[in-house]
Design an enzyme around this catalytic site. Structure first.
Site, mmCIF file in Angstrom:
data_model
loop_
_atom_site.group_PDB
_atom_site.id
_atom_site.type_symbol
_atom_site.label_atom_id
_atom_site.label_comp_id
_atom_site.label_asym_id
_atom_site.label_seq_id
_atom_site.Cartn_x
_atom_site.Cartn_y
_atom_site.Cartn_z
ATOM 1 N NE ARG A 137 2.512 -4.004 13.267
ATOM 2 C CZ ARG A 137 2.414 -3.945 11.722
ATOM 3 N NH1 ARG A 137 1.854 -2.936 11.019
ATOM 4 N NH2 ARG A 137 2.541 -4.927 10.949
ATOM 5 C CG HIS B 138 -0.856 -5.203 2.095
ATOM 6 N ND1 HIS B 138 -0.320 -5.267 3.400
ATOM 7 C CD2 HIS B 138 -0.864 -4.042 1.452
ATOM 8 C CE1 HIS B 138 0.164 -3.907 3.409
ATOM 9 N NE2 HIS B 138 -0.186 -3.338 2.472
ATOM 10 C CB SER C 83 -0.966 0.054 1.342
ATOM 11 O OG SER C 83 -0.210 -0.521 2.333
ATOM 12 C CG ASP D 283 -3.200 -8.196 9.426
ATOM 13 O OD1 ASP D 283 -3.922 -7.075 9.783
ATOM 14 O OD2 ASP D 283 -2.691 -8.398 8.456
ATOM 15 C CG HIS E 235 5.853 -9.037 8.185
ATOM 16 N ND1 HIS E 235 6.742 -8.219 7.703
ATOM 17 C CD2 HIS E 235 4.509 -8.313 8.188
ATOM 18 C CE1 HIS E 235 6.340 -7.047 7.405
ATOM 19 N NE2 HIS E 235 4.868 -6.990 7.910
#
Ligand code: CMX
Length: 428
Positions: free
Chosen positions: A318, A263, A233, A364, A309
């Site tokens: 995160r 993504h 992105s 995620d 990743h």
């Protein structure tokens, strides 16, 4: 106290000077080489971009302007936007000024809602969001000023205008899409008393008696805000913006990339995986059942969403932040417990399989379970939340790119024939 624009105006001359000197004194230095495998392998690991808003050392995870993301998890998204742009956290007065400025811009033109209403009912919410961004292109201050003829050194000023307008409007649009798409009733107006995260939570209309969902929204907007500029992105936004397309064109394009399952869409895929597991085992699976399920899943050719990743080689900090939030507020929830169980079992399975270079959870893997817990159960909406947040980072990146006069991005491609000839020549 300076406004964010005044602060940047103060910093930019030194930034330009520094860059000019680096180019003059070191422009010919070689920083790396590229292998045939990297050319065919998505340019993984090739150092070819500059991003000053954030960095992602593989063994540490996201640093925003050098600060580990975990130390920023309790900040407001507005503070993090200030940090992304200027490299400093705002003092109280500067933050107040920024928040007041953003609040003034919380107005969405009526035609945006009309366009969204005209879209087919089964449109994905990301298609709706990106259409809304694109349809507002006519509002671009940069485009208007560019057409009038402005100096290159002032491009950043009008890009900042576009960034502030877009950032102020996106939570309203995203919440509007949520209420429209899932028949939640009328749109809830923005509340000028509230900060961005709290306002977003309120406009979504999720019941929030203890303000926990508000806390989650603020944290969500902070954690997803930036991740260097090489991801799909961000690199798309930078490429499109480098043609001097305005921020509306650039962000809409970049967020179309975020909508891919490898993504940003992975967060919706992730929760689906968790729910499928729960249904399959009628509750929380045992470690052994989960191991077998994960192996069957991998053997059927699918990836385990939320794991792996392209850059990280540790558990994404995160994910750690979401895990900590879950352990604090919904430790007994079954869906959250399955997320924890996956974390305990799946990395080992991925290591045994030996394909994924990073067997650990990414951002995620855990966020969906928390959204589900608070009643935001429409998981095809989750990537929209990601997009609202990521707009903070990619907008800051674009303002800086304009400030330093970054040129159009245009790497060279070669044909497979060229590579074959090249390796043959090398061999002889
Ligand atoms: N499950 C199964 N296989 C995986 C895997 C996973 N979670 N992660 C990587 N692999 C596989 C790859 O598909 C690849 O297989 P092939 O050689 O058969 O093509 C192999 O392991 C090597 O891949 P890699 O170099 O470790 O990973 P990449 O840099 O190519 O891709 C990513 C990174 C994120 C696309 C990949 O790990 C993946 O597909 N993960 C699941 C989807 C996901 O969670 N995406 C969200 C990422 C965060 C974000 O951008 O939002």
């Amino acid at each position: 106290m300076p406004t964010i624009k005044e602060k940047l105006a103060e910093q930019i001359p030194a930034l330009r000077e520094e860059l000019k000197n680096i180019m003059k004194d070191h422009g010919n230095k070689v920083v790396g080489e590229i292998t045939v495998a990297q050319i065919f392998g998505g340019l993984r690991g090739v150092r070819a971009l500059v991003c000053d808003t954030s960095s992602v050392p593989p063994e540490r995870g996201l640093l925003i302007r050098g600060i580990p993301i975990i130390e920023l998890a309790d900040k407001l998204p507005e503070e993090v936007f200030y940090l992304l742009l200027t490299g400093e956290l705002p003092d109280e007065e500067s933050l107040k000024l920024l928040m007041a400025d953003l609040k003034k811009r919380r107005k969405v033109p009526e035609y945006v809602w009309n366009v969204l209403k005209a879209m087919p009912k089964d449109s994905h919410p990301m298609a709706m969001l990106n259409t809304a961004i694109l349809v507002m292109q006519r509002e671009s201050v940069f485009k208007k000023m560019y057409d009038k003829g402005i100096k290159k050194e002032d491009y950043w000023i009008y890009t900042l205008e576009d960034a502030m307008n877009l950032i102020a409007r996106l939570p309203i649009i995203a919440a509007g899409i949520y209420r429209m798409k899932y028949n939640k009733g009328k749109r809830i107006p923005s509340d000028p008393k509230l900060d961005m995260g709290a306002d977003f939570a309120k406009m979504l209309g999720i019941k929030d008696p203890n303000s926990e969902f508000t806390k989650l929204m603020r944290m969500y907007l902070v954690l997803h805000s930036d991740h260097e500029s090489g991801n799909v992105s961000a690199s798309t936004v930078q490429t499109v913006a480098s043609a001097l397309s305005d921020l509306y064109y650039a962000v809409s394009a970049g967020m179309n990339g975020l909508a891919g399952p490898l993504h940003g869409l992975a967060n919706q895929e992730c929760l689906k995986f968790v729910l499928d597991l729960k249904k399959h085992f009628k509750g929380i699976p045992s470690d052994e059942d989960l191991r077998k399920f994960a192996w069957d899943w991998l053997n059927s050719g699918k990836v385990i969403p939320g794991y792996g990743h392209a850059v990280l080689r540790i558990t994404d900090p995160r994910f750690d932040a979401f895990l900590k939030f879950g352990q604090t507020y919904c430790a007994k929830d079954q869906i959250f417990q399955i997320v924890e169980k996956i974390f305990n079992v799946v990395p080992q399975v991925l290591m045994e399989q030996g394909k994924a270079k990073d067997p650990w959870p990414n951002v995620d893997a855990g966020s969906g379970a928390l959204l589900w817990y608070y009643g935001l159960k429409e998981f095809d909406f989750y990537t929209v939340l990601f997009a609202v947040s990521r707009t903070l980072g990619v907008s800051a990146q674009t303002v800086i790119a304009r400030a330093i006069g970054a040129p159009i991005i245009r790497p060279k491609s070669v044909t497979t024939e060229w590579i074959k000839n090249f390796v043959t020549q090398q061999a002889s």
